[in-house]
Design a protein around this motif. Structure first.
Motif, mmCIF file in Angstrom:
data_model
loop_
_atom_site.group_PDB
_atom_site.id
_atom_site.type_symbol
_atom_site.label_atom_id
_atom_site.label_comp_id
_atom_site.label_asym_id
_atom_site.label_seq_id
_atom_site.Cartn_x
_atom_site.Cartn_y
_atom_site.Cartn_z
ATOM 1 N N LEU A 11 -75.817 -37.309 55.342
ATOM 2 C CA LEU A 11 -74.508 -37.687 54.838
ATOM 3 C C LEU A 11 -74.078 -36.772 53.702
ATOM 4 O O LEU A 11 -74.894 -36.230 52.981
ATOM 5 C CB LEU A 11 -74.544 -39.140 54.345
ATOM 6 C CG LEU A 11 -74.962 -40.171 55.393
ATOM 7 C CD1 LEU A 11 -75.089 -41.541 54.744
ATOM 8 C CD2 LEU A 11 -73.965 -40.218 56.519
ATOM 9 N N PHE A 13 -72.546 -36.995 50.269
ATOM 10 C CA PHE A 13 -72.392 -38.094 49.322
ATOM 11 C C PHE A 13 -71.411 -37.753 48.209
ATOM 12 O O PHE A 13 -71.498 -36.702 47.608
ATOM 13 C CB PHE A 13 -73.752 -38.456 48.696
ATOM 14 C CG PHE A 13 -74.651 -39.131 49.656
ATOM 15 C CD1 PHE A 13 -75.637 -38.419 50.312
ATOM 16 C CD2 PHE A 13 -74.493 -40.472 49.927
ATOM 17 C CE1 PHE A 13 -76.454 -39.044 51.220
ATOM 18 C CE2 PHE A 13 -75.313 -41.099 50.827
ATOM 19 C CZ PHE A 13 -76.300 -40.383 51.480
ATOM 20 N N TYR A 34 -72.743 -45.910 45.456
ATOM 21 C CA TYR A 34 -72.365 -44.641 46.079
ATOM 22 C C TYR A 34 -71.941 -44.883 47.513
ATOM 23 O O TYR A 34 -72.171 -45.949 48.094
ATOM 24 C CB TYR A 34 -73.508 -43.622 46.027
ATOM 25 C CG TYR A 34 -74.706 -43.958 46.897
ATOM 26 C CD1 TYR A 34 -74.734 -43.630 48.253
ATOM 27 C CD2 TYR A 34 -75.823 -44.593 46.358
ATOM 28 C CE1 TYR A 34 -75.836 -43.936 49.045
ATOM 29 C CE2 TYR A 34 -76.917 -44.895 47.136
ATOM 30 C CZ TYR A 34 -76.923 -44.567 48.473
ATOM 31 O OH TYR A 34 -78.009 -44.877 49.256
ATOM 32 N N LYS A 35 -71.294 -43.881 48.071
ATOM 33 C CA LYS A 35 -70.942 -43.903 49.486
ATOM 34 C C LYS A 35 -71.453 -42.629 50.133
ATOM 35 O O LYS A 35 -71.557 -41.581 49.488
ATOM 36 C CB LYS A 35 -69.426 -43.991 49.671
ATOM 37 C CG LYS A 35 -68.681 -42.739 49.223
ATOM 38 C CD LYS A 35 -67.218 -42.784 49.591
ATOM 39 C CE LYS A 35 -66.521 -41.477 49.211
ATOM 40 N NZ LYS A 35 -65.106 -41.453 49.638
ATOM 41 N N GLY A 36 -71.794 -42.701 51.408
ATOM 42 C CA GLY A 36 -72.191 -41.529 52.177
ATOM 43 C C GLY A 36 -71.434 -41.525 53.484
ATOM 44 O O GLY A 36 -71.527 -42.470 54.270
ATOM 45 N N CYS A 111 -64.740 -44.399 54.024
ATOM 46 C CA CYS A 111 -65.188 -43.380 54.977
ATOM 47 C C CYS A 111 -64.278 -43.234 56.194
ATOM 48 O O CYS A 111 -64.304 -42.195 56.855
ATOM 49 C CB CYS A 111 -66.605 -43.702 55.462
ATOM 50 S SG CYS A 111 -67.864 -43.564 54.181
ATOM 51 N N LEU A 143 -80.979 -39.829 47.914
ATOM 52 C CA LEU A 143 -79.569 -39.974 48.232
ATOM 53 C C LEU A 143 -78.703 -40.070 46.980
ATOM 54 O O LEU A 143 -77.546 -39.667 46.987
ATOM 55 C CB LEU A 143 -79.350 -41.233 49.082
ATOM 56 C CG LEU A 143 -80.194 -41.353 50.360
ATOM 57 C CD1 LEU A 143 -79.844 -42.631 51.100
ATOM 58 C CD2 LEU A 143 -79.991 -40.128 51.259
ATOM 59 N N HIS A 227 -83.977 -42.497 50.879
ATOM 60 C CA HIS A 227 -83.468 -43.019 52.150
ATOM 61 C C HIS A 227 -84.127 -44.342 52.535
ATOM 62 O O HIS A 227 -83.481 -45.222 53.115
ATOM 63 C CB HIS A 227 -83.692 -41.982 53.259
ATOM 64 C CG HIS A 227 -83.126 -42.381 54.582
ATOM 65 N ND1 HIS A 227 -81.841 -42.830 54.743
ATOM 66 C CD2 HIS A 227 -83.693 -42.436 55.816
ATOM 67 C CE1 HIS A 227 -81.629 -43.137 56.002
ATOM 68 N NE2 HIS A 227 -82.736 -42.903 56.675
#
Length: 325
Positions: A11, A13, A34-36, A111, A143, A227
């Protein structure tokens, strides 16, 4: 035994920070960490991918009323999607559902219709991928990390932290995936993904601890997400707040990330002190400047200017000394 490299997703990030640590209150487990999001989106003229994703989200949210970790599959053929959710081990069932139920909306908002995504809140996360997405992520891949303010201690803090880490590393294995405890003002927490075995869980948490020590150094609070596991810690010199003070290896409360409440209160106190000091400094400067204007007519402007600087330096040195105490 190490982690197999599974066909998951790599991803891109975008890390989102807020003030010191992410929540205004200690119970705000729904705060975004956070977002991925995958770079690739799926084309969906017939709506089959959207339908499969909606069905997957519905299944995951429904299961969050019964369990804290679940895997699901939806769709068929090329539109098959797999997904996972997990709640933090100390959340109640109702808090777990409340956390997970927010993730589908956030995923779509942050996303869009990507072929793979991961959204991490303080109390839970959800990820999904479209079948055939072939990028790989190691279980040890970092991540996200966030490091708090550093301490000026003479090394005593690091000794306490490392001891707490050691207790957590052993505890997360014996407790089968989640462990939180306090030790001499430190609150530490570790958790592995629900299907990770005890041995691999211990290996993952140990790796996260090493990354925290290297990446965050003498920070008094931090969180590190790999992860397949995460760890967090916070230091409270005046005592760990209620809700964080007892060891835990199962659901017991809805307490959030360890540094939230104390970090915010400390920040507010420092802001008040700095504001007061700035006000006094401004008043002193105005008085000294007025005095310099009055004495300028007596041919002593040079002496007064030096004296003003000297007095101002003394004042700000006193403020700096006060803040260092």
């Amino acid at each position: 035994m190490g982690f197999p490299r599974k066909t998951l997703f790599l991803l891109v990030f975008m890390v989102l920070f807020t003030n010191h640590y992410y929540s205004e209150s200690a119970s705000d487990y729904t705060t975004l960490v956070y977002k991925g999001c995958s770079k690739d989106t799926f084309t969906d003229p017939n709506g089959v991918y959207s339908q499969a994703l909606s069905s997957l989200f519905g299944s995951l949210v429904a299961q969050s009323t019964k369990t804290k970790f679940f895997k699901a599959t939806s769709g068929s053929g090329q539109s098959t999607m797999t997904g996972i959710f997990q709640c933090r081990g100390d959340l109640s069932t109702s808090d777990c559902y409340n956390c997970v139920s927010r993730l589908p909306v956030l995923s779509d908002k942050l996303c869009g219709k990507t072929i793979a995504a991961r959204i991490q809140l303080l109390g839970c996360y959800m990820l999904y991928e479209v079948a055939g997405f072939s990028e790989q992520v190691s279980g040890m891949q970092m991540l996200f990390k966030a490091c708090g303010a550093t301490t000026r201690s003479n090394g005593g803090f690091e000794v306490k932290r490392d001891t707490a880490f050691s207790v957590m590393e052993n505890g997360v294995v014996s407790a089968h995936g989640f462990y939180a405890t306090s030790y001499q003002g430190l609150y530490v927490m570790g958790q592995c993904e629900g299907d990770v075995g005890d041995s691999d869980c211990g290996e993952c948490v140990k790796n996260a601890v090493q990354k925290a020590e290297v990446e965050c150094g003498s920070s008094t609070s931090a969180q590190v997400y790999l992860h397949k596991c995460f760890i967090s810690y916070g230091y409270y010199p005046n005592g760990v707040p209620r809700g964080h003070s007892s060891s835990s290896s199962s659901a017991s409360s809805s307490s959030s990330y360890s540094s939230s409440s104390s970090g915010q209160n400390t920040g507010k106190t420092v802001a008040i002190i700095l504001g007061g000091a700035a006000g006094v400094a401004f008043l002193v400067i105005c008085l000294l400047f007025a005095r310099s204007l009055m004495k300028k007519h007596d041919g002593r402007s040079l002496t007064v200017e030096y004296g003003w600087r000297e007095e101002a330096i003394f004042f700000f040195g006193f403020v700096d000394l006060f803040l260092d105490i």
